[in-house]
Scaffold this motif. Structure first.
Motif, PDB file in Angstrom:
ATOM      1  N   ARG B 311     -24.067   1.807  13.023  1.00  0.00           N
ATOM      2  CA  ARG B 311     -24.849   0.596  13.338  1.00  0.00           C
ATOM      3  C   ARG B 311     -23.990  -0.649  13.197  1.00  0.00           C
ATOM      4  O   ARG B 311     -24.028  -1.547  14.043  1.00  0.00           O
ATOM      5  CB  ARG B 311     -26.039   0.477  12.369  1.00  0.00           C
ATOM      6  N   ARG B 315     -22.887  -3.211  16.305  1.00  0.00           N
ATOM      7  CA  ARG B 315     -23.061  -4.668  16.320  1.00  0.00           C
ATOM      8  C   ARG B 315     -21.765  -5.350  16.755  1.00  0.00           C
ATOM      9  O   ARG B 315     -21.771  -6.301  17.543  1.00  0.00           O
ATOM     10  CB  ARG B 315     -23.487  -5.167  14.939  1.00  0.00           C
ATOM     11  N   CYS B 440     -39.928  -7.867  21.028  1.00  0.00           N
ATOM     12  CA  CYS B 440     -40.511  -8.531  19.859  1.00  0.00           C
ATOM     13  C   CYS B 440     -41.698  -7.759  19.284  1.00  0.00           C
ATOM     14  O   CYS B 440     -42.448  -8.283  18.470  1.00  0.00           O
ATOM     15  CB  CYS B 440     -40.914  -9.953  20.224  1.00  0.00           C
ATOM     16  N   GLU B 504     -35.654   4.734  12.533  1.00  0.00           N
ATOM     17  CA  GLU B 504     -34.689   3.705  12.149  1.00  0.00           C
ATOM     18  C   GLU B 504     -33.289   4.174  12.556  1.00  0.00           C
ATOM     19  O   GLU B 504     -32.898   5.310  12.261  1.00  0.00           O
ATOM     20  CB  GLU B 504     -34.720   3.478  10.639  1.00  0.00           C
ATOM     21  N   ARG B 531     -35.399  -0.785  13.516  1.00  0.00           N
ATOM     22  CA  ARG B 531     -35.206  -1.081  12.088  1.00  0.00           C
ATOM     23  C   ARG B 531     -36.520  -0.935  11.317  1.00  0.00           C
ATOM     24  O   ARG B 531     -37.590  -1.117  11.887  1.00  0.00           O
ATOM     25  CB  ARG B 531     -34.732  -2.540  11.921  1.00  0.00           C
ATOM     26  N   TYR B 543     -39.400  -2.701  13.544  1.00  0.00           N
ATOM     27  CA  TYR B 543     -39.161  -3.757  14.524  1.00  0.00           C
ATOM     28  C   TYR B 543     -37.826  -3.486  15.199  1.00  0.00           C
ATOM     29  O   TYR B 543     -37.096  -2.566  14.825  1.00  0.00           O
ATOM     30  CB  TYR B 543     -39.183  -5.139  13.856  1.00  0.00           C
ATOM     31  N   GLU B 545     -34.051  -4.887  16.331  1.00  0.00           N
ATOM     32  CA  GLU B 545     -32.987  -5.879  16.189  1.00  0.00           C
ATOM     33  C   GLU B 545     -32.273  -5.975  17.530  1.00  0.00           C
ATOM     34  O   GLU B 545     -31.986  -4.966  18.164  1.00  0.00           O
ATOM     35  CB  GLU B 545     -32.006  -5.411  15.107  1.00  0.00           C
ATOM     36  N   ASP B 546     -31.983  -7.180  17.957  1.00  0.00           N
ATOM     37  CA  ASP B 546     -31.212  -7.362  19.192  1.00  0.00           C
ATOM     38  C   ASP B 546     -29.781  -6.930  18.979  1.00  0.00           C
ATOM     39  O   ASP B 546     -29.117  -7.409  18.054  1.00  0.00           O
ATOM     40  CB  ASP B 546     -31.199  -8.853  19.574  1.00  0.00           C
ATOM     41  N   TYR B 573     -33.842 -15.986  20.658  1.00  0.00           N
ATOM     42  CA  TYR B 573     -32.792 -15.073  21.107  1.00  0.00           C
ATOM     43  C   TYR B 573     -31.526 -15.846  21.456  1.00  0.00           C
ATOM     44  O   TYR B 573     -30.420 -15.487  21.031  1.00  0.00           O
ATOM     45  CB  TYR B 573     -33.281 -14.259  22.314  1.00  0.00           C
ATOM     46  N   GLN B 576     -29.488 -16.949  18.469  1.00  0.00           N
ATOM     47  CA  GLN B 576     -28.688 -15.823  17.972  1.00  0.00           C
ATOM     48  C   GLN B 576     -27.437 -15.627  18.804  1.00  0.00           C
ATOM     49  O   GLN B 576     -26.352 -15.386  18.281  1.00  0.00           O
ATOM     50  CB  GLN B 576     -29.498 -14.546  18.166  1.00  0.00           C
TER      51      GLN B 576
END
Lengths: 600, 600
Positions: B311, B315, B440, B504, B531, B543, B545-546, B573, B576
């Motif tokens: 993960r 990212r 979202c 997850e 997540r 939820y 995560e982008d 967004y 971020q």
């Protein structure tokens, strides 16, 4: 008392050489509601909920039930020594896991094979196989150990005229035979009461809240057998016009008791049946040389899709039902705090209003009338004497419905009886928004309840909230108030047929709710009729028509927590309610209805 | 040319006594993309699409393909005499129905049993059974009749360090053995290349766009066999550190060719395998005394759930990828209309920017760079020479991705290159809103893509629109860009594993789109990491995560068609994106990035 009953049961277990005895909540037909003859689990446990299984060993007993009944069951099981098993909670075993634990090598498990489903029995048998134990499926020890058990009643059967049913029995039977051909079956065995009643356009009164009659059906390509007549004295239950209708439609009426003895005589045939619905005894009674084609009963989908005559009737039933509920709301709001009322008397008042409707028959289920904290008990049942007084404060939730010749209804409204706390108003508004969001969904054909459930639930989930029940279920036509195979429920439940493709003509409830233990419960429920909308290059779009017509209490709504779209949806709905109900109101009541359905 | 190739194939069919020969698009491993050695269907039909099956009889030939390729296939099949079978259209038979039609009593059907799935072969065999025909599954006539067929290449294999993979091979193998125990299996046969590469922390280059290597795996409780080495001259493909890693982790390297001969030697064992993924030849090679336990490969779910090390790496990959895409957008917007660019050269420019990223390996799939009306062709492939020039007007859709040591990416952005029509802007805004609405979503654990898909699609459905593809798919870690078993897709597809419970660590794309034939296509795609969020009395909330970080072209957005919540989501967004990408930009480019991600 329960302890004594259990020890009597254990004596019978001992005598029959059974180490563990299982009592589900069922009748011989996998019905959801059962008549008093079948309330064996209630008799031996004291638990009055509509779902639960009692497992009794020589040393102890355990009752398995689901989230709807945790609070109620805990209360009712107090002092009985029966352990409550909260199904679905972490580390709580399923019935099968529990049997794995308690059954010792070589021990035997018993039950009445007529009230245990074939598929469940198969699983139990596998466990016993591993434990080298014995399955006893032909002992009704619950019945033997129950002195004064109520009789199995066969009430009179009546014909549902085709101006209500919309299709003749022979046409329905022909459609079933078509499906049998498709599946390559020569025989279809049908044991579910609502399917039989639907197929033959007959209704009865053998199960509380469900206008069905005890029966088994066998369809071949040229015969239709109805095992339904009571052996002794059943003549008056089958009036001349019913007998004539059966004959006209090629159906032979036989004694109810002859069904099980009939089964071993079938040889070398392919039998279409739903192994998830028929009893263990049925499967055990079939000869080795038959082949079972295990499919959902063809009647399940057929009866779920209401025909145009039924749809038109259902709309009429909902106008009558909406008038009763709106009148109840008017009475409640006007009189609360001024006259004495409690949960039971309020429910009775509502029932009285329903009874004023033409062609009203009976409640479609036991009304849930739950005041204040009682609203948080999802399947609360008020009892005279112990039930709550209704005062001019807080919330009253009323979930009720009626059977009419024009169909069955199921509606929930929650009423604000005085000042609400900000949290109550926020929750009320949340439930309104969730219900509206689902019912205003436009979707492509082939979508299922599993796809759409989140339209209601997303409103809850974004706030870290949820309700532990489905968002909705199918509703029968003057039949069971809970009907397969359509529903709204996001989780896949193996063996549960509640997420069929939503077909035009299906009726499904939309009933999100919030339950805050010790404080309040709020649920709102409308019935929705699935309709075809525009068809374009992307496919056939579908939408829901509102069937339920009753004001949503604006005293519970906090407008500042609504988006513009929510307000518009609520106002549109209330406009419809007003237009359709106003002709039945006048004077002060009419003025009140206008106010109750005003745009916000 | 195609006609000659087909008549050569028919000579071989005649010699082998085969009346009908079937050539699917597959390799020996049920891969989505295949290397040139396996492009037999393309060689004999001229059709270059990524999916299709050719059926050749003595009299004719038919190519079966799906909606993505109807236009392209019609063009490419012109003059070949091959009939195009548009699968899914009304009255067009499926392959099985077609075989029923063309195969005469007693005729034989042939194929290379290594490229046909076991489950499909079973269906074909049933047809032949009814026709008293013969199935010939061990003849690679396509290969025999293809002079100059490319060699089956075994490219060098490399070790993916545990600082990238996050878990050692022996730990992964131990987890597989746990699953085997649960299923009661003594042997697990694994033939899917991404599963094998994941399990052993090895990567290769034997399939275009997919860093896998040709291999078969066999796992027992104490052995792990890897059939992967090329028989002749394969030494250099297996460097010392790879061989050492295999040995350390208890894996025996064997010749690739020895796999099929190995199979008949297995006796009396229970074998765990995925019958929907293994070849016909594999099943035919197994002895009669083995028992098959048909389950999805345990590795499928394991590799879909990315571990914490993966993960963190993913990212990082997305920051590099976002920098490349943002730079491309800057270049495009600045230069369109000023310098010459076409779909191919623009894609090459983007690839050049990706190549500047550290640890970049190759594109994760063939870039779809589609200008104007080409954007409406869902699987458009631009070709040098014939592709469209990009001009300062309308929309350009770019769907691309890269393989990095830190993971694989898949991103789609659509760019406004000048004034847009009001419809284009409305459509662009619709796609933005749909993508945001899904990403979202806060949801309870146990929800599946099937439950959540409507969060994107509801925005389309309420306007009577739709897109005929899933909303998203799983993405591998330096593996296949399309990965089971997670995805977003509302329809149940029998046999397709794309709606697993969202765990997850799963990575899924969110890519709604709109396609208006002859006008424009708009798709936006972000990758989402699942997540865990808050856990409370209602359960574990989840939820997304982008992962994807690149501006969404504000020139396409019509703010008046957005609700406040849409604007907030888009602004959040973009904030971020700016924060994570800004450190890699400076001067004019940085100022542009700020403008491109400004709040609206």
């Amino acid at each position: 008392m329960i302890k004594e009953r259990l020890s009597k049961l254990r004596e019978h277990m001992k005598a029959a050489g059974i180490d563990c005895y299982l009592i589900p909540t069922s009748d011989y037909h996998d019905s959801e509601y059962v008549s008093s003859f079948f309330m064996v689990r209630k008799y031996f446990s004291g638990f009055t909920g509509s779902a639960g299984t009692l497992v009794v060993t020589m040393e102890g007993a355990a009752l398995f039930t689901d989230g709807r009944y945790f609070i109620q069951a805990a209360k009712e099981l107090e002092g009985t020594g029966i352990k409550l098993m909260k199904v679905g909670e972490a580390k709580v075993p399923t019935i099968k896991e529990y049997l794995e634990q308690v059954l010792k090598e070589g021990q035997s498990l018993g039950f009445d094979g007529r009230v245990v489903k074939a598929n469940d029995a198969k699983d139990y048998e596998e466990i016993l196989g591993r434990k080298k134990g014995r399955l006893v499926w032909d002992k009704d020890l619950g019945g033997e150990a129950w002195p004064g058990r109520p009789a199995l009643l066969h009430q009179p059967v009546f014909l549902l005229d085709e101006r209500y049913s919309g299709e003749g029995a022979s046409s329905k039977i022909a459609r079933v035979r078509e499906k049998m051909k498709e599946e390559g079956a020569q025989i279809h065995i049908l044991t579910t009461l609502d399917d039989i009643a639907w197929l033959l356009n007959l209704r009865g009164n053998d199960v509380q809240n469900s206008p069905v009659f005890l029966a088994y059906g066998v369809i071949t390509m040229d015969k239709a057998l109805l095992f339904a007549q009571e052996e002794k004295g059943g003549e008056e239950a089958w009036p001349g016009n019913v007998r004539a209708y059966l004959e006209e439609n090629g159906v032979t009426l036989l004694p109810y008791e002859d069904f099980y003895p009939y089964l071993p005589g079938i040889h070398g045939k392919k039998i279409l049946l739903s192994a998830g619905r028929v009893s263990c005894m049925l499967k055990k009674s079939l000869a080795q040389d038959v082949e079972i084609i295990d499919r959902p009963n063809p009647t399940a989908l057929m009866k779920a899709v209401k025909n145009p005559v039924e749809r038109e009737n259902i709309r009429k039933a909902h106008v009558k039902d909406g008038v009763a509920v709106a009148r109840f709301m008017y009475w409640l709001k006007k009189n609360v705090g001024k006259i004495s009322m409690d949960e039971v008397s309020a429910a009775q008042y509502l029932e009285g209003l329903r009874r004023e409707g033409e062609n009203y028959i009976e409640p479609s289920f036991d009304t849930i009338c739950a005041y204040g904290p009682n609203g948080a008990i999802i399947h609360y049942s008020a009892e005279p004497g112990s039930c709550a007084q209704i005062r001019p404060e807080g919330l009253l939730m009323v979930d009720s419905g009626g059977h009419y010749l024009e169909g069955s209804t199921d509606i929930t409204r929650t009423f604000a009886l005085g000042e609400l706390t900000p949290q109550m108003k926020a929750h009320f508004t949340l439930v309104v928004r969730a219900m509206l969001n689902l019912k205003c969904t436009k979707f492509l054909y082939e979508a299922r309840g599993m796809n759409l459930d989140i339209r209601a639930r997303e409103i809850f989930w974004e706030q870290g909230l949820d309700y532990k029940h489905g968002t909705g279920h199918g509703v029968g036509y003057l039949l069971n108030v809970h009907e397969d195979p359509n529903g709204f429920w996001w989780k896949k439940t193996p063996g549960r047929e509640d997420s069929a493709i939503l077909e035009e003509g299906m009726v499904t409830t939309d009933e999100p709710g919030i339950y805050i233990e010790g404080s309040h419960g709020i649920r709102l429920e409308n019935e929705l009729l699935c309709r075809k909308g525009e068809e374009n290059q992307y496919g056939q779009f579908m939408y829901f028509e509102d069937l339920t017509l009753a004001p949503i209490d604006l005293d519970g709504v906090e407008v500042s927590l609504m988006q513009e779209i929510d307000r518009k949806r609520l106002n549109d709905y209330h406009q419809q309610v007003y237009e359709k109900l106003a002709p039945y109101f006048e004077g002060e009541e009419l003025a009140w209805l206008g106010e109750a359905t005003r745009p916000i």
